[in-house]
Design a protein around this motif. Sequence first.
Motif, mmCIF file in Angstrom:
data_model
loop_
_atom_site.group_PDB
_atom_site.id
_atom_site.type_symbol
_atom_site.label_atom_id
_atom_site.label_comp_id
_atom_site.label_asym_id
_atom_site.label_seq_id
_atom_site.Cartn_x
_atom_site.Cartn_y
_atom_site.Cartn_z
ATOM 1 N N UNK A 278 35.587 37.133 26.664
ATOM 2 C CA UNK A 278 34.527 37.422 27.907
ATOM 3 C C UNK A 278 34.570 39.253 28.150
ATOM 4 N N UNK A 279 35.897 39.656 28.579
ATOM 5 C CA UNK A 279 35.989 41.215 28.485
ATOM 6 C C UNK A 279 34.652 42.071 26.974
ATOM 7 N N UNK A 280 35.254 42.195 26.352
ATOM 8 C CA UNK A 280 34.923 42.731 25.139
ATOM 9 C C UNK A 280 33.076 42.114 25.259
ATOM 10 N N UNK A 281 33.031 40.917 25.313
ATOM 11 C CA UNK A 281 31.095 41.159 25.768
ATOM 12 C C UNK A 281 30.120 41.179 26.761
ATOM 13 N N UNK A 282 31.123 41.641 27.530
ATOM 14 C CA UNK A 282 30.098 42.324 29.778
ATOM 15 C C UNK A 282 30.688 43.596 28.488
ATOM 16 N N UNK A 283 31.173 45.097 27.607
ATOM 17 C CA UNK A 283 31.505 45.325 27.294
ATOM 18 C C UNK A 283 30.123 46.387 26.671
ATOM 19 N N UNK A 284 30.245 45.079 25.162
ATOM 20 C CA UNK A 284 28.789 45.283 24.718
ATOM 21 C C UNK A 284 27.571 45.353 25.360
ATOM 22 N N UNK A 285 28.123 44.181 26.515
ATOM 23 C CA UNK A 285 26.178 44.457 27.007
ATOM 24 C C UNK A 285 25.897 45.481 27.747
ATOM 25 N N UNK A 286 27.360 46.430 28.398
ATOM 26 C CA UNK A 286 27.092 47.630 29.293
ATOM 27 C C UNK A 286 26.832 48.879 27.951
ATOM 28 N N UNK A 287 27.066 48.625 26.900
ATOM 29 C CA UNK A 287 26.818 49.444 25.809
ATOM 30 C C UNK A 287 25.472 49.671 25.153
ATOM 31 N N UNK A 288 24.938 47.967 25.322
ATOM 32 C CA UNK A 288 23.840 48.206 25.018
ATOM 33 C C UNK A 288 22.405 48.572 26.298
ATOM 34 N N UNK A 289 23.326 47.813 27.236
ATOM 35 C CA UNK A 289 22.351 48.670 28.082
ATOM 36 C C UNK A 289 22.234 50.264 28.817
ATOM 37 N N UNK A 290 23.055 50.259 28.584
ATOM 38 C CA UNK A 290 22.961 51.603 29.005
ATOM 39 C C UNK A 290 22.136 52.803 28.044
ATOM 40 N N UNK A 291 21.871 52.148 26.546
ATOM 41 C CA UNK A 291 21.034 53.621 25.755
ATOM 42 C C UNK A 291 19.245 53.102 26.098
ATOM 43 N N UNK A 292 19.057 52.084 27.080
ATOM 44 C CA UNK A 292 18.215 51.275 26.944
ATOM 45 C C UNK A 292 17.502 52.614 28.454
ATOM 46 N N UNK A 293 16.050 52.749 28.163
ATOM 47 C CA UNK A 293 15.814 54.380 29.683
ATOM 48 C C UNK A 293 15.844 52.912 30.568
ATOM 49 N N UNK A 294 15.120 51.740 30.728
ATOM 50 C CA UNK A 294 15.095 51.089 32.035
ATOM 51 C C UNK A 294 16.256 50.858 32.469
ATOM 52 N N UNK A 295 17.493 51.816 32.148
ATOM 53 C CA UNK A 295 18.717 50.968 32.871
ATOM 54 C C UNK A 295 19.250 51.640 34.311
ATOM 55 N N UNK A 296 19.148 50.629 35.135
ATOM 56 C CA UNK A 296 19.236 50.741 36.616
ATOM 57 C C UNK A 296 17.719 51.650 37.157
ATOM 58 N N UNK A 297 16.933 51.553 36.470
ATOM 59 C CA UNK A 297 15.694 52.297 37.014
ATOM 60 C C UNK A 297 15.379 51.636 38.344
ATOM 61 N N UNK A 298 15.227 51.796 39.270
ATOM 62 C CA UNK A 298 14.241 50.306 40.695
ATOM 63 C C UNK A 298 13.057 51.928 40.174
ATOM 64 N N UNK A 299 11.406 50.737 40.299
ATOM 65 C CA UNK A 299 10.648 51.458 40.708
ATOM 66 C C UNK A 299 10.212 51.809 42.146
ATOM 67 N N UNK A 300 9.681 52.764 42.694
ATOM 68 C CA UNK A 300 9.265 53.291 43.691
ATOM 69 C C UNK A 300 7.187 53.164 43.486
ATOM 70 N N UNK A 301 6.222 52.780 44.231
ATOM 71 C CA UNK A 301 4.928 53.015 43.932
ATOM 72 C C UNK A 301 4.537 54.218 44.177
ATOM 73 N N UNK A 302 4.228 55.185 43.053
ATOM 74 C CA UNK A 302 3.808 56.705 43.804
ATOM 75 C C UNK A 302 1.984 56.858 43.373
ATOM 76 N N UNK A 303 2.173 58.344 43.986
ATOM 77 C CA UNK A 303 1.049 58.283 43.005
ATOM 78 C C UNK A 303 0.752 59.873 43.317
ATOM 79 N N UNK A 304 0.498 60.977 41.846
ATOM 80 C CA UNK A 304 0.260 62.362 42.135
ATOM 81 C C UNK A 304 -0.702 62.657 42.842
ATOM 82 N N UNK A 305 -1.462 63.863 43.150
ATOM 83 C CA UNK A 305 -2.148 64.616 43.737
ATOM 84 C C UNK A 305 -3.098 64.332 43.164
ATOM 85 N N UNK A 306 -3.846 63.704 42.112
ATOM 86 C CA UNK A 306 -4.675 63.962 42.123
ATOM 87 C C UNK A 306 -5.050 62.744 41.441
ATOM 88 N N UNK A 307 -4.447 61.373 42.787
ATOM 89 C CA UNK A 307 -4.415 60.480 42.440
ATOM 90 C C UNK A 307 -4.011 59.139 41.654
#
Length: 1031
Positions: free
Chosen positions: A212-241
């Motif tokens: 199980x410890x090695x499996x957890x490590x592999x999950x973290x290893x794969x996930x950290x390379x993803x662009x959405x790892x740890x990302x929490x979106x906050x909807x917004x808009x720029x000056x141009x809308x």
Amino acid sequence: MGEIEGTYRVLQTAGTRLGAQTPVGVSTLEPGQMFSPRMQEKHMHVRVKLLDNTVEIFDIEPKCDGQVLLAQVWKHLNLIECDYFGLEFQNIQSYWIWLEPMKPIIRQIRRPKNAMLRLAVKFFPPDPGQLQEEYTRYLFALQLKRDLLEERLTCAATTAALLTSHLLQAEIGDYDETLDREHLKATVYLPSQEQALEKILAFHRRHVGQTPAESDFQVLEIARKLEMYGIRFHTASDREGTKINLAVSHMGVLVFQGTTKINTFNWSKVRKLSFKRKRFLIKLHPEVHGPYQDTLEFLLGSRDECKNFWKICVEYHTFFRLLDQPKPKAKAVFFSRGSSFRYSGRTQKQLVDYIKDGGMKRIPYERWHGKTQTSVRALTADLPKQSISFTEGLRSSASLSSANASFYPLAPSPVSPPGRPDFKDSSSSLADPLAPCISSAAVKNMATRRSSGAAEGPGTPLAQPPGSPALQSGPGLAVDSPQPSPSSQKSPLSLSPAFQVALGPAEQGSSPLLSPVLSDAGGTRTDDPEEPRHKRVPEDEAYFIAKEILATERTYLKDLEVITVWFRSAVVKEDAMPTSLMTLLFSNIDPVYEFHRGFLHEVEHRLALWEGLSVAHTKDDHQRIGDILLRNMRQLKEFTSYFQRHDEVLTELEKATKRYKKLEAVYKEFELQKVCYLPLNSFLLKPTQRLVHYRLLLNRLCKLFTPGHRDYADCCDALKAITEVTATLQHSLIRLENLQKLTELQRDLVGVENLIAPGREFIREGCLHKLTKKGLQQRMFFLFSDMLLYTSKGITGSSHFRIRGLLPLRGMLIEESENEWSVPHCFTIYAAQKTIVVAASTRLEKEKWMLDLNAAIQAAKSSGGSTGEVVLEQDLEDTAQVPGGSLEGQGQHRANTTMHVCWYRNTSVSRADHSAAVENQLSGYLLRKFKNTNGWQKLWVVFTNFCLFFYKTHQDDYPLASLPLLGYSVSVPREADGILKDYVFKLQFKSHVYFFRAESKYTFERWMEVIERASSARGALSPTQDGPAHG
């Protein structure tokens, strides 16, 4: 600036309205008399959903701060690295908000009794290998499991299936098709799990034997390379809308369009973050924005959303960038302007240091594969016996019974489980109605973890919540210090109000919005060498070689980020690079960067286990490095085609900078940034040069091990694999280094065109004194395979050298002429149309120049190269620059190239010296001391390109300072130096003296060896050894 949402009248419960008695013991009230709302407010039940989807109920006082509830949760879970986590709740607008520790709960949550808070990961480190505890990694894996199900961790279907297969392995063990299908039918991991079922099963089949410890490590290893790892979106808009999504990470503030990242505002670029109503404002440093706007503006949905995102940014910046906690703001007497919000926990550095220095007793934590569809009787029968030797307090006979009593099945009853007397008045467990199926593995994990605190009694240390500064052991506090009395243990927190609000000086830092450049908190921490260290460090040489691999790999990855992150950001921002060149450059370096990120993570994890930071593995499993090296060296063969194209990348980049003025401007401006501490094109050599380092380090390991050692075979096979790769790339590396050097010189030499010519090779550069009508004048000479250039320094403040003369090698003759001119160490150069007399600073320098010149003349004669036209020397003499000046105070960043160092140090460097410098690079922590000071300063030191670069930590993006070592001598301190410490070496150039202290004998010898080799390759001598230097 915080708002009080209001106070609310406590409503009677349904039972009270129907006349039911309140179970409070013996009542002293008259018949028919009821409790007042004030009496009912003394206790409040708050529900918290844990990461395994179980729900716990905690008793708190209604007016208490969030820290009280957080401390109860950490204590309940026996969570040591609690600062990575937080409690979040949904407000009326249904977006998630973090519970603030320093603010009363009733001012944050509208109806705390009805609310459901949930435990979640708050800070996602860039590398989960920084997590010290296996239990923490398990909780991170559960968070990623939740993110997959909630579609926060968006990724390709294959990646999602692979992540699920590792989660499945950790949950139920090895592959069993029937069991897998039953489990996946009852448990949902992915929104589209039915479609990915076969992929999940196929991947799970490969994980046989994985713990199980090695499996957890592999999950973290794969996930950290993803662009959405740890990302929490906050909807917004720029000056141009334009609709965008904002997010925050360890790097800084991120901007997404959909799920595609379009910009990153690194913390080092941000001067200030603020908000005004719904507008979120980012103020950049002047050197970043240049002539463009210095403040960027984004519009969020409401003021509350904007403030919430601003708070998250403040906390992320403090946690990842500052060394200490920020200082609390003094309250205004009459009027307050601005928010008083600050991050109140420990920073990541404080947390890591606290764990490594033994600030918390480690508790053994074992995970076991669960079996689905098992009865409660079978579940409890299969549970492992809890070890009774994990702490001194558990050696009594009562400990075993207490530990055994703590294993219990989860039940919907609110009755507190046996074996946790400390919590029976503060929390209870019940099944989450939203999670009807709770896996047995989750029960096992929680039961195993809870057993750690089950035996706490009057004679047992109380598990302290590490998030509270009040409960941390001081430097002089022993681990086995007297424990709290039983009466104090009954309190759910044992935290005085004074410690909840005020922080001591040790926990105070600078403003969370200031960059370290502008903040006192950015100063380097000074360590007391006499301070006792609790960290367990192995003493075998193989460990230190593995640690050297880790340290240099960290530096190497930072070097790659100069191209993949920083330079990419600069050219994308200005749209300065053609698409074809962008594709050529980044398609050949991004895959290499991603590979080394994974490799670094594996080495970090292995070293953490090697140092004894995890007790879940046996000694024989983790005190080795050969298996990791063999696997990764074999994978490097697949990247040979990328390495072979790096000279094409360098050539095309040079052509493009000449063709596109905008790219040339961005290129030059970027080279002046602090993060680009070497010439930019030299970073393109790093991938191929790193292969040479691997070969040398593996060769060192193979010589260390005997044939019977368990790591010997793997290291020898890895050495064979990397030797094949380096042999294939040897000629490419030589060509690449020559091209890089010619490109660098082309930028710094004024008056010569087309220095990069087919067949031209760089041989030597250095300082000589030329005999003129005015006497000996300092000149910078450059020897190539077909010509000799000599230059003078440009105007004061310029980093360029102006061409004074160009002499073809064909037909050239060299003669000694000391007796003729009565000038020490001089010789005469007879060219086709001109004769010059030059003098070296030492006899050794003269011999090196004459040897290289004669060899180059013979090579040019045999190759039949064309004779060039000589450029007669100009009469203008530039005497503005005085030789022998110091380099340490140079304001211009590019003045640390070898060309400029040679000019100031009256020395020279050859192509062979550069090759030796490639092999002799090193990184690591050292303690530095100046000649006339007493304190030792801990710094991350990088030795490359004949120069020491100093950082606060290995995570910093750019060096604080640099020290060119050309001309320096390295030795052991003498008795007169007054250095009484071990493992200290001394660097000296004239009156400049520095002392450096290493952590071990091996590290000390390596630093001495590397610096000596880089110096001896050039034959560096101190000025007293061979006479005074001229000029």
